[in-house]
Scaffold this motif. Structure first.
Motif, PDB file in Angstrom:
ATOM      1  N   ARG A  50       2.164  12.452  19.529  1.00 24.56           N
ATOM      2  CA  ARG A  50       3.435  12.416  20.255  1.00 24.56           C
ATOM      3  C   ARG A  50       4.063  13.800  20.320  1.00 24.56           C
ATOM      4  O   ARG A  50       4.654  14.183  21.341  1.00 24.56           O
ATOM      5  N   ALA A  51       3.942  14.548  19.239  1.00 25.43           N
ATOM      6  CA  ALA A  51       4.483  15.912  19.225  1.00 25.43           C
ATOM      7  C   ALA A  51       3.735  16.814  20.199  1.00 25.43           C
ATOM      8  O   ALA A  51       4.341  17.641  20.897  1.00 25.43           O
ATOM      9  N   ILE A  52       2.428  16.662  20.269  1.00 24.02           N
ATOM     10  CA  ILE A  52       1.618  17.466  21.189  1.00 24.02           C
ATOM     11  C   ILE A  52       1.977  17.131  22.632  1.00 24.02           C
ATOM     12  O   ILE A  52       2.141  18.033  23.467  1.00 24.02           O
ATOM     13  N   PHE A  53       2.118  15.848  22.936  1.00 27.83           N
ATOM     14  CA  PHE A  53       2.504  15.464  24.296  1.00 27.83           C
ATOM     15  C   PHE A  53       3.893  16.004  24.626  1.00 27.83           C
ATOM     16  O   PHE A  53       4.127  16.505  25.742  1.00 27.83           O
ATOM     17  N   PHE A  54       4.808  15.891  23.685  1.00 23.48           N
ATOM     18  CA  PHE A  54       6.159  16.411  23.906  1.00 23.48           C
ATOM     19  C   PHE A  54       6.120  17.920  24.175  1.00 23.48           C
ATOM     20  O   PHE A  54       6.773  18.413  25.102  1.00 23.48           O
ATOM     21  N   ALA A  55       5.363  18.652  23.382  1.00 25.35           N
ATOM     22  CA  ALA A  55       5.266  20.106  23.573  1.00 25.35           C
ATOM     23  C   ALA A  55       4.650  20.453  24.923  1.00 25.35           C
ATOM     24  O   ALA A  55       5.014  21.454  25.548  1.00 25.35           O
ATOM     25  N   ALA A  56       3.722  19.627  25.382  1.00 24.17           N
ATOM     26  CA  ALA A  56       3.051  19.886  26.657  1.00 24.17           C
ATOM     27  C   ALA A  56       3.930  19.601  27.849  1.00 24.17           C
ATOM     28  O   ALA A  56       3.694  20.129  28.940  1.00 24.17           O
ATOM     29  N   THR A  57       4.949  18.761  27.671  1.00 24.76           N
ATOM     30  CA  THR A  57       5.763  18.327  28.806  1.00 24.76           C
ATOM     31  C   THR A  57       7.204  18.828  28.726  1.00 24.76           C
ATOM     32  O   THR A  57       8.031  18.471  29.555  1.00 24.76           O
ATOM     33  N   HIS A  58       7.515  19.621  27.716  1.00 21.90           N
ATOM     34  CA  HIS A  58       8.830  20.251  27.578  1.00 21.90           C
ATOM     35  C   HIS A  58       8.607  21.726  27.252  1.00 21.90           C
ATOM     36  O   HIS A  58       7.647  22.082  26.584  1.00 21.90           O
ATOM     37  N   ARG A  59       9.485  22.550  27.701  1.00 19.39           N
ATOM     38  CA  ARG A  59       9.276  23.986  27.545  1.00 19.39           C
ATOM     39  C   ARG A  59       9.813  24.469  26.196  1.00 19.39           C
ATOM     40  O   ARG A  59      10.799  25.202  26.095  1.00 19.39           O
ATOM     41  N   ARG A  60       9.144  24.015  25.159  1.00 23.06           N
ATOM     42  CA  ARG A  60       9.448  24.474  23.812  1.00 23.06           C
ATOM     43  C   ARG A  60       8.447  25.572  23.433  1.00 23.06           C
ATOM     44  O   ARG A  60       7.255  25.449  23.677  1.00 23.06           O
ATOM     45  N   ARG A  61       8.959  26.611  22.811  1.00 19.06           N
ATOM     46  CA  ARG A  61       8.060  27.669  22.331  1.00 19.06           C
ATOM     47  C   ARG A  61       7.175  27.155  21.207  1.00 19.06           C
ATOM     48  O   ARG A  61       6.008  27.495  21.109  1.00 19.06           O
ATOM     49  N   GLN A  62       7.760  26.317  20.360  1.00 20.08           N
ATOM     50  CA  GLN A  62       7.086  25.878  19.153  1.00 20.08           C
ATOM     51  C   GLN A  62       7.673  24.556  18.701  1.00 20.08           C
ATOM     52  O   GLN A  62       8.866  24.293  18.896  1.00 20.08           O
ATOM     53  N   VAL A  63       6.834  23.711  18.094  1.00 20.54           N
ATOM     54  CA  VAL A  63       7.301  22.448  17.540  1.00 20.54           C
ATOM     55  C   VAL A  63       6.759  22.327  16.121  1.00 20.54           C
ATOM     56  O   VAL A  63       5.545  22.422  15.908  1.00 20.54           O
ATOM     57  N   TRP A  64       7.660  22.153  15.161  1.00 21.96           N
ATOM     58  CA  TRP A  64       7.268  21.886  13.782  1.00 21.96           C
ATOM     59  C   TRP A  64       7.353  20.381  13.561  1.00 21.96           C
ATOM     60  O   TRP A  64       8.378  19.759  13.861  1.00 21.96           O
ATOM     61  N   VAL A  65       6.312  19.802  13.001  1.00 19.08           N
ATOM     62  CA  VAL A  65       6.252  18.345  12.816  1.00 19.08           C
ATOM     63  C   VAL A  65       6.323  18.022  11.327  1.00 19.08           C
ATOM     64  O   VAL A  65       5.494  18.492  10.543  1.00 19.08           O
ATOM     65  N   GLY A  66       7.294  17.201  10.947  1.00 20.30           N
ATOM     66  CA  GLY A  66       7.409  16.764   9.563  1.00 20.30           C
ATOM     67  C   GLY A  66       8.198  17.740   8.709  1.00 20.30           C
ATOM     68  O   GLY A  66       8.031  18.957   8.808  1.00 20.30           O
ATOM     69  N   PHE A  67       9.041  17.197   7.832  1.00 23.15           N
ATOM     70  CA  PHE A  67       9.834  18.056   6.949  1.00 23.15           C
ATOM     71  C   PHE A  67       8.960  18.912   6.034  1.00 23.15           C
ATOM     72  O   PHE A  67       9.326  20.062   5.735  1.00 23.15           O
ATOM     73  N   PRO A  68       7.797  18.437   5.550  1.00 24.89           N
ATOM     74  CA  PRO A  68       6.955  19.306   4.723  1.00 24.89           C
ATOM     75  C   PRO A  68       6.550  20.598   5.440  1.00 24.89           C
ATOM     76  O   PRO A  68       6.419  21.646   4.808  1.00 24.89           O
ATOM     77  N   THR A  69       6.336  20.511   6.753  1.00 29.50           N
ATOM     78  CA  THR A  69       6.001  21.718   7.520  1.00 29.50           C
ATOM     79  C   THR A  69       7.172  22.688   7.511  1.00 29.50           C
ATOM     80  O   THR A  69       7.014  23.888   7.242  1.00 29.50           O
ATOM     81  N   VAL A  70       8.368  22.174   7.794  1.00 30.78           N
ATOM     82  CA  VAL A  70       9.567  23.014   7.784  1.00 30.78           C
ATOM     83  C   VAL A  70       9.770  23.618   6.397  1.00 30.78           C
ATOM     84  O   VAL A  70      10.033  24.820   6.251  1.00 30.78           O
ATOM     85  N   LYS A  71       9.632  22.801   5.374  1.00 28.39           N
ATOM     86  CA  LYS A  71       9.848  23.255   3.997  1.00 28.39           C
ATOM     87  C   LYS A  71       8.852  24.335   3.595  1.00 28.39           C
ATOM     88  O   LYS A  71       9.219  25.353   2.984  1.00 28.39           O
ATOM     89  N   ALA A  72       7.572  24.141   3.941  1.00 25.36           N
ATOM     90  CA  ALA A  72       6.546  25.121   3.579  1.00 25.36           C
ATOM     91  C   ALA A  72       6.788  26.460   4.258  1.00 25.36           C
ATOM     92  O   ALA A  72       6.659  27.528   3.638  1.00 25.36           O
ATOM     93  N   ILE A  73       7.148  26.405   5.535  1.00 28.09           N
ATOM     94  CA  ILE A  73       7.358  27.641   6.296  1.00 28.09           C
ATOM     95  C   ILE A  73       8.564  28.394   5.762  1.00 28.09           C
ATOM     96  O   ILE A  73       8.499  29.610   5.505  1.00 28.09           O
ATOM     97  N   LEU A  74       9.676  27.693   5.549  1.00 26.82           N
ATOM     98  CA  LEU A  74      10.899  28.361   5.117  1.00 26.82           C
ATOM     99  C   LEU A  74      10.831  28.791   3.656  1.00 26.82           C
ATOM    100  O   LEU A  74      11.284  29.884   3.301  1.00 26.82           O
ATOM    101  N   ALA A  75      10.260  27.940   2.804  1.00 28.61           N
ATOM    102  CA  ALA A  75      10.173  28.284   1.380  1.00 28.61           C
ATOM    103  C   ALA A  75       9.304  29.507   1.157  1.00 28.61           C
ATOM    104  O   ALA A  75       9.600  30.345   0.286  1.00 28.61           O
ATOM    105  N   ASN A  76       8.238  29.642   1.940  1.00 31.98           N
ATOM    106  CA  ASN A  76       7.366  30.795   1.765  1.00 31.98           C
ATOM    107  C   ASN A  76       8.061  32.100   2.151  1.00 31.98           C
ATOM    108  O   ASN A  76       7.707  33.173   1.661  1.00 31.98           O
ATOM    109  N   ARG A  77       9.039  32.004   3.035  1.00 34.36           N
ATOM    110  CA  ARG A  77       9.798  33.199   3.395  1.00 34.36           C
ATOM    111  C   ARG A  77      10.741  33.624   2.274  1.00 34.36           C
ATOM    112  O   ARG A  77      11.096  34.786   2.150  1.00 34.36           O
TER     113      ARG A  77
END
Length: 331
Positions: free
Chosen positions: A217-244
């Motif tokens: 669903r996230a891939i379809f959404f990204a393909a049909t909306h002009r988003r630069r990037q889509v992060w899926v799931g809070f663990p993804t957000v947490k991993a990206i931000l925590a590593n910074r």
């Protein structure tokens, strides 16, 4: 005009869910995957279930010529490619000390160069028409690496670097071709049953785990909306931000938890399959064996879909807090 999508890695896992999602929305689908039996069965299911045209093309995305030939066949038989989705991946569960150079090369060719090959084939055609969308599928592990998956993590970092470089080139050339990236969390796919494993115990995704339909669903959404990037799931957000914020602390945490968290207590059989160099035969679909532990939705995807309303609500909430504080001070 027909809407045509190409999906790599379409025979199983996220790719298999993704072709279902696009077919459900009326797209004709070209399925690229190594295993001929599996990809033809998936194409037949799409035609029967959704009434769309489905073209199965057995393809190893590590072979640039094969990917280019597949793209040409898609446009001959289905029509101009509107969306291209790069999903195919391969990994090995093992520390670097137990890996060979040949395994590193193969995993990198599939997971990284496979996306490069797909993007180049799609862009060459979309450039002439000045329209189209390319979706590159990344991972939280493309921002924060974990032990035992150095091949996969290195490749996903490379996909991110390649995508960012190409995005600037597309802007420079003033092309109306949309390039987006979808970064995924741990998913309940067959990857953990058929990836080459040298650890002696069965592999598992690190909880929380999401069903592959969430990714689709996230891939379809990204393909049909002009988003630069889509992060899926809070663990993804947490991993990206925590590593910074604290990469050294996470290094030490993963030195212990990163091993045990990716392995079950079940011993790995001597005849366990490994799909790095050859596809594993069998009736694999989108899902793995972790359905009872998997989530079917993602709050982060909800807020991304409805981001304008979300930020309005956040603004209203903050304004309400500010008003309350001012009243308290005036009391």
């Amino acid at each position: 005009m027909a809407k045509v999508v190409v999906v790599t890695g379409a025979g199983a896992g996220v790719g298999r869910s993704t072709v279902d999602e696009f077919a459900r929305h009326g797209y004709d689908v070209a399925l690229l995957s190594r295993d001929p039996t599996r990809v033809h069965r998936a194409a037949a299911d799409l035609e029967a279930n959704y009434g769309v045209r489905a073209l199965a093309i057995p393809t190893d995305v590590a072979d640039a010529d094969a990917v280019e030939a597949a793209a040409s066949r898609v446009e001959r038989e289905l029509g101009p490619i509107v969306v291209w989705v790069n999903v195919a991946m391969a990994t090995v569960f093992a520390p670097v000390s137990k890996l060979t150079a040949r395994e590193f090369e193969r995993g990198t060719r599939v997971t990284y160069l496979g996306q490069v090959h797909g993007t180049m084939a799609a862009l060459a055609r979309m450039r002439t028409r000045n329209r189209g969308t390319i979706v590159n599928v990344g991972s939280a592990l493309g921002y924060r690496s974990v032990p035992l998956q150095s091949i996969y993590c290195g490749a996903k970092f490379a996909v991110r670097g390649f995508t960012d470089a190409l995005r600037s080139e597309i802007i420079h050339d003033r092309l109306d071709v949309h390039l987006t990236m979808v970064d995924l969390p741990a998913l309940n796919t067959p990857q953990f049953d058929w990836a080459l494993n040298k650890m002696g115990r069965k592999a598992q995704p690190v909880a929380p785990i999401y069903e592959p339909e969430v990714a689709a669903r996230a891939i379809f959404f990204a393909a049909t909306h002009r988003r630069r990037q889509v992060w899926v799931g809070f663990p993804t957000v947490k991993a990206i931000l925590a590593n910074r914020v604290a990469p050294g602390l996470i290094d030490r945490y993963l030195a212990s938890a990163g091993y045990e968290g990716q392995l079950t207590d079940e011993p790995l059989g001597a005849d366990s399959p490994g799909n790095l160099f050859e596809p594993v035969p069998g009736d694999y679909g989108a899902h793995g064996r972790f359905g009872s532990r998997s989530r079917s939705g993602s709050w982060e995807m909800f807020t991304n879909r409805h981001r304008n309303a979300f930020w309005v609500l956040v603004g209203i909430g903050l304004a309400g807090v500010g008003l309350f504080v001012r009243k308290k001070k005036g009391a």
